[in-house]
Write an enzyme that holds these catalytic residues in place. Structure first.
Site, PDB file in Angstrom:
ATOM      1  CG  HIS A   1       0.942   5.308   3.847  1.00 22.78           C
ATOM      2  ND1 HIS A   1       0.104   5.265   4.943  1.00 22.78           N
ATOM      3  CD2 HIS A   1       1.657   4.154   3.892  1.00 22.78           C
ATOM      4  CE1 HIS A   1       0.312   4.142   5.626  1.00 22.78           C
ATOM      5  NE2 HIS A   1       1.251   3.452   5.011  1.00 22.78           N
TER       6      HIS A   1
ATOM      7  CG  HIS B   1      -0.332  -0.185   2.514  1.00 19.21           C
ATOM      8  ND1 HIS B   1       0.095  -1.420   2.957  1.00 19.21           N
ATOM      9  CD2 HIS B   1      -0.042   0.678   3.519  1.00 19.21           C
ATOM     10  CE1 HIS B   1       0.612  -1.315   4.160  1.00 19.21           C
ATOM     11  NE2 HIS B   1       0.558  -0.045   4.529  1.00 19.21           N
TER      12      HIS B   1
HETATM   13  P1  AMP Z   1       1.629   0.542   7.391  1.00 21.20           P
HETATM   14  O1  AMP Z   1       2.165   0.828   8.760  1.00 21.20           O
HETATM   15  O2  AMP Z   1       2.401   1.238   6.298  1.00 21.20           O
HETATM   16  O3  AMP Z   1       1.437  -0.932   7.139  1.00 21.20           O
HETATM   17  O4  AMP Z   1       0.210   1.245   7.345  1.00 21.20           O
HETATM   18  C1  AMP Z   1      -0.989   0.587   7.566  1.00 21.20           C
HETATM   19  C2  AMP Z   1      -2.055   1.649   7.467  1.00 21.20           C
HETATM   20  O5  AMP Z   1      -3.301   1.014   7.285  1.00 21.20           O
HETATM   21  C3  AMP Z   1      -2.166   2.546   8.703  1.00 21.20           C
HETATM   22  O6  AMP Z   1      -1.970   3.894   8.321  1.00 21.20           O
HETATM   23  C4  AMP Z   1      -3.582   2.279   9.200  1.00 21.20           C
HETATM   24  O7  AMP Z   1      -4.204   3.432   9.714  1.00 21.20           O
HETATM   25  C5  AMP Z   1      -4.276   1.774   7.949  1.00 21.20           C
HETATM   26  N1  AMP Z   1      -5.408   0.888   8.183  1.00 21.20           N
HETATM   27  C6  AMP Z   1      -5.413  -0.257   8.913  1.00 21.20           C
HETATM   28  N2  AMP Z   1      -6.637  -0.817   8.894  1.00 21.20           N
HETATM   29  C7  AMP Z   1      -7.410  -0.011   8.124  1.00 21.20           C
HETATM   30  C8  AMP Z   1      -8.782  -0.051   7.713  1.00 21.20           C
HETATM   31  N3  AMP Z   1      -9.621  -1.040   8.096  1.00 21.20           N
HETATM   32  N4  AMP Z   1      -9.233   0.934   6.918  1.00 21.20           N
HETATM   33  C9  AMP Z   1      -8.423   1.927   6.524  1.00 21.20           C
HETATM   34  N5  AMP Z   1      -7.128   2.017   6.868  1.00 21.20           N
HETATM   35  C10 AMP Z   1      -6.622   1.070   7.664  1.00 21.20           C
END
Ligand code: AMP
Length: 139
Positions: free
Chosen positions: A101, A99
């Site tokens: 950001h 993903h």
């Molecule tokens: P990372 O630390 O780069 O793996 O980021 C994971 C991101 O996913 C974090 O910014 C979370 O806030 C986001 N996240 C986790 N679960 C959800 C969800 N159900 N819907 C939207 N964002 C999510």
């Protein structure tokens, strides 16, 4: 993948606020924004690491990353944006589904990256590391 939260979002099994999507890519709002408007862009297919993704799929994800960033500027009147990707637990990846950001930035948003630049011991140390990367690139 069965236990992947982002695969569940793709499948509509858990709720999300979708921004845009096509057959291969989904952009949706991050539930825990570091700046309001923080958007995630993912391939719909499950890949844990960027390095595993087919190049054509990565190009399609990158296209949506670029368009979402431009839309944050145009639609949210952001002053700039950051693109961030964590790959691997050591890099802070919490969700093991690739993903990007896309984070809108505003002059007064108050967010600061904890970006502490370090120094190499000497030019030879930097060159040795470059050589190791070049070696792995096969050039
Ligand atoms: P990372 O630390 O780069 O793996 O980021 C994971 C991101 O996913 C974090 O910014 C979370 O806030 C986001 N996240 C986790 N679960 C959800 C969800 N159900 N819907 C939207 N964002 C999510």
């Amino acid at each position: 993948m069965k236990d992947c939260v982002f695969c569940k979002i793709v499948a509509g099994e858990i709720p999300s606020t979708r921004v845009c999507e096509d057959d291969a890519v989904l952009a949706f709002m991050d539930i825990g924004p570091i700046v309001r408007g923080h958007t995630l862009v993912i391939p719909k297919a499950h890949y844990e690491s960027l390095t595993e993704m087919p190049q054509e799929l990565l190009r399609r994800v990158a296209d949506i990353v670029q368009r979402v960033a431009a839309a944050q500027i145009g639609g949210l009147k952001a002053d700039g944006f950051n693109i961030h990707l964590a790959d691997g637990a050591a890099a802070g990846q919490e969700v093991p589904h690739v993903h990007f950001h896309v984070i809108p930035r505003f002059e007064d948003d108050g967010h600061r990256w904890n970006w502490a630049a370090k120094r190499y011991e000497n030019p030879a140390e930097m060159k040795a590391l470059a050589d190791r990367i070049r070696g792995a690139l096969g050039i």
